[in-house]
Design an enzyme around this catalytic site. Sequence first.
Site, PDB file in Angstrom:
ATOM      1  N   ASP A   1     -19.200  26.014 -13.526  1.00 52.10           N
ATOM      2  CA  ASP A   1     -20.248  25.615 -14.135  1.00 52.10           C
ATOM      3  C   ASP A   1     -21.726  26.141 -13.826  1.00 52.10           C
ATOM      4  O   ASP A   1     -22.526  26.385 -14.542  1.00 52.10           O
ATOM      5  CB  ASP A   1     -20.379  24.016 -14.122  1.00 52.10           C
ATOM      6  CG  ASP A   1     -18.949  23.217 -14.538  1.00 52.10           C
ATOM      7  OD1 ASP A   1     -18.085  23.915 -14.444  1.00 52.10           O
ATOM      8  OD2 ASP A   1     -19.336  22.022 -15.053  1.00 52.10           O
TER       9      ASP A   1
ATOM     10  N   GLU B   1      -8.828  24.104 -21.393  1.00 50.66           N
ATOM     11  CA  GLU B   1      -7.856  23.770 -20.590  1.00 50.66           C
ATOM     12  C   GLU B   1      -6.612  23.045 -20.910  1.00 50.66           C
ATOM     13  O   GLU B   1      -5.632  22.712 -20.339  1.00 50.66           O
ATOM     14  CB  GLU B   1      -8.388  22.797 -19.369  1.00 50.66           C
ATOM     15  CG  GLU B   1      -9.589  23.309 -18.678  1.00 50.66           C
ATOM     16  CD  GLU B   1     -10.243  22.383 -17.677  1.00 50.66           C
ATOM     17  OE1 GLU B   1     -10.384  21.279 -18.125  1.00 50.66           O
ATOM     18  OE2 GLU B   1     -10.644  22.903 -16.639  1.00 50.66           O
TER      19      GLU B   1
ATOM     20  N   LYS C   1      -9.890  22.101 -26.202  1.00 47.00           N
ATOM     21  CA  LYS C   1     -10.809  21.263 -25.758  1.00 47.00           C
ATOM     22  C   LYS C   1     -12.107  21.698 -25.984  1.00 47.00           C
ATOM     23  O   LYS C   1     -13.130  21.201 -25.848  1.00 47.00           O
ATOM     24  CB  LYS C   1     -10.463  21.040 -24.190  1.00 47.00           C
ATOM     25  CG  LYS C   1     -11.300  20.269 -23.209  1.00 47.00           C
ATOM     26  CD  LYS C   1     -10.706  20.140 -21.984  1.00 47.00           C
ATOM     27  CE  LYS C   1     -11.544  19.291 -21.039  1.00 47.00           C
ATOM     28  NZ  LYS C   1     -11.399  19.443 -19.624  1.00 47.00           N
TER      29      LYS C   1
HETATM   30  O1  IFM Z   1     -15.828  23.201 -15.290  1.00 45.91           O
HETATM   31  C1  IFM Z   1     -15.578  22.284 -16.133  1.00 45.91           C
HETATM   32  C2  IFM Z   1     -14.183  22.694 -16.991  1.00 45.91           C
HETATM   33  O2  IFM Z   1     -14.249  23.778 -17.790  1.00 45.91           O
HETATM   34  C3  IFM Z   1     -13.866  21.491 -17.857  1.00 45.91           C
HETATM   35  N1  IFM Z   1     -13.328  20.381 -17.156  1.00 45.91           N
HETATM   36  C4  IFM Z   1     -14.789  19.825 -16.232  1.00 45.91           C
HETATM   37  C5  IFM Z   1     -15.143  21.048 -15.483  1.00 45.91           C
HETATM   38  C6  IFM Z   1     -16.358  20.703 -14.655  1.00 45.91           C
HETATM   39  O3  IFM Z   1     -17.402  20.349 -15.533  1.00 45.91           O
END
Ligand code: IFM
Length: 735
Positions: A334, A475, A588
Site C-alpha cells: 500500500d 488475493e 477481489k
Molecule cells: O495490501 C492490501 C491487499 O492488497 C488487500 N488486502 C488488504 C491489504 C492491506 O491494505
Amino acid sequence: MRNVWIIEEQGFDREKIEDNGNKFLLGNGYMGIRGTLGEFGKEQLVAVNLAGIYDQVGDGWREPLNAPNPLYTVLIVDGEKYSILKKEPIAHKLSLNDRQAVLSRETTWEGSKGQIRLCSERFLNMENPHLIYERYEVICDFAGNVTVQTGIDADVWDIYGPHFVNFDYSGEEILSVKASIQENRESVWVFENIEVENKEFLVDCGVEQRDKTVLHHFSYRVQPGENVSFVKQCAVYTTKDREALDGCLAIQIDTIFEQDLLGSYERLKQEHIAWWEEKWKTSEVWIEGDEEAMKALNYSLYHLHSIAPRHSESLSIAARGLSGQTYKGAVFWDTEMFILDFFLYTEPSVAKTLLRYRIDTLEGAKEKAQGYGYDGAFYAWESQEGGYDACSDYNVTDVFTGRPMRTFFKDKQIHISAAIVHGIMRYVNVTGDRSILEEGGIETIVECAIFYYGLLLKKVSGDRYELHDVIGPDEYHERVSNNGYTNRMAKYTFESASMLLSTLAEYPEEIRQRIEKQYAVEELKERFADAAEHIYIPEPDSDGVIDQFDGYRTLEDVSLEEVRSRLLHEKEYWGGAYGVASHTQIIKQADVVTWLTLFADEFSKEILTKNWEYYEPRTEHGSSLSACMYAWLACICGFPDKAYPFFLKSATADLKGGGKQWAGLVYIGGSHPAASGGAYMNAIHGFAGVSFQDGRILVNPKLPSNWKKMRFTLIYQGKKYRIEINGKDASVTEL
Ligand code: IFM
C-alpha cells in the site's frame, strides 16, 4: 460556499462509535488517537496507537501497542455521572476541523435541575510528537456541584493482548503510568498534567488511583453560567525513544511540559494551526465546481499528513495508518504503490523516510528469502520492525469451523519486492535525488532482481521465462501462474537493476567499489537484461482482453451478484481453497487494471478500454485499493465521468466509513490510507493528467463534467510548481 474543512457528526449514534473512531482520528505520525470521547473506554475502541512498536503475546498475532489513554475524563454533576453511553444527550456534535487538525466535541444533557453543556477540543503537537493538548469546559445553567475526574486509563484496547503486564502508577501534580509489556522488552510512559481555571469555585481536589486508572479529581460549587474548565497536557514516550528519555524521564517531563498551561494554550493552538497552514500551502487541492469532491479529497490528505512519520528518518506507514492494531500495524505494498505519490509531490523528505524503512529492512527481506530457499530479497507481505513478516500462514479464520485457514499471502505475493523497487525508482525520477540509491537503494533493487531471477522458470523447449505459483493483487485466486501484474513488475525490477548496474560509472568511486565488492556486476547485468527481455508478459487475446493469469478465463464466468448470493455467511472469506470467488472470474481488486494503469503507454486506448470494461463488472472492490486504479485507468482511457464514482469511493473511504470490517473472522476495520493516497493519485494523474517527460511536467486535463477548475502545487525535481487547470487549459508556474 460551505466550509469544506469541517467534518461534522450531529447527534449520538452508538452504531457509529467504531467508524467515528477512524473518521475523527488525530495523528502526528508518532501516535494516532482515535476520535472517541473522554468517557469512553476500551469497549468503545479508544486507542492511542503507537507507530513502529510491537508486541506478541503467546501464539497471538504480533501487533502494535496502544498506549494508556491520558484523555480519560468522567463528569459528575450533583452525584450523577454524565456519560453519553449512559445518559442520552439532548444535543451532541463531534466536529473535526481538518485544515487545523483540531477535534471538538459539544454535548448537552438535560439534568433534573437544568442543562449541562460539555465542550472540549484536542490536538496533537506536530513538532514534538509526544505531546497532546486538550481543553475541557462544563457549564450548567443551575447552581450545582460539578466533579471532574480526569487522567490516565491504562485498561487499553488490544486485539491480541493484553500487552501490558506491569504497571507503575504515580500521581502528584503530574500523573504518570509506566506500563511494561511481556518479557519487559519495551515500556510505554504516559504523563498527564492539568491546570484548572476558576480555582475560586474549587471545593476539593486530589489524585486517586483505582483499578487501572490514575485520576485527578476536582469538585466545584458553581452558580448558573459559571464554567468549570481546565487544560490538559499529556505526553507519551516509549523505550524506543531512548535518546529523548536519556535515563532521566521525570526531569525531562518537567522541562517539556508548559509551566503556564492556561496562559499558553491559545498560543500552542495557534502555533499548531500555523504548522498545518504551512503544510496546506503545498498540499491543498482546490477544485471549483464540486465541493463534495474537494472536501473528501483534502480530508484524505489530512489523514495522510496525520500519519506521516516525520519524527523518524526510517519508518513507514501501516495499512490502517494509526487507527489501531488492525492488520497487525504492518506495512504492505500500500505504501509504495498508493501512498507514496502524495509525499513525493508535497513532502519528499517523508517519501524518503518511507523508503529508507525498506532499505533498512533489506536484511529482513533477505532472511525471508533464505527461509524459502530463495536468493535475494523477498520483502515481508506484512512488514513490522526489521522487516519481520507478521503475515501468518493462517491469516483468515473460517467462519463455519472457527478454524484458521491456510492462506498463502506471505509465501506467494512476490509482487511486494517489485513495489519497493518501483517506489525507490519513482523517488529518484520525481525528486531527482539519487542519494537514496547511494544509501542502499542500489543494493535493495539488485537484491529484488536476484530474488525474481531465482524464481524464473523456463520450459526445456521454450525461450521465455515464467513465474509460477504466485498470488497477484487479486488475493482471491491463490497460487496461479503468470499473473500479468507480477510478471510485468518483475520485468520492471530487472530493467531497473540492469540500468543501475550499467550506469555505476556515474556514482562516486566508493559507491562503485562497494557494489563491485558485493556483486559480479557484469554477470548480473547480463542476466537481468536477458530476464527483462524474455520474461513472459501475457498479451491481449483476439478480443483484446488479457488473462489475469494462465487459465483465468476458463474459470466460471458468473456475475458478482450470483457469487454474492452463494455466500452462506456474511463474513465468509471469498478466496482461498473453498471461497465463493476462487473458482470463478470474480476478483477481489484491480489486478490487470493496476498493471495497465502503471504501464498504460505500452497499450493502445482500445486495449486499455476493453480490459477496463471486462474486469470492472467482475471486480468485487473488496479492497480499498481497488477503486482508485479503476478511476485512474478510466481517465487514461478518456472517460473522467466514468472514473468519478470510483474516485469518490476512494476519497470517502473514511469519511463515509462502513467499509469491509471482516476477512473471515479477522477484524480488518480502521482507516484507509491507501484509498486516501489513491484518491490523490486520481486527482493529480487522472483528472489533472499530470505526467513527467524529460524533466518537464506535462498536464493533460480530463476533468469530470462538474469540475470547472483545479489548482494544486507539486514539488518536482526540487522545484515547486503551481498547476492551474481551467476546463481543458492548464498552466504550470514555477513558484
Ligand atoms: O495490501 C492490501 C491487499 O492488497 C488487500 N488486502 C488488504 C491489504 C492491506 O491494505
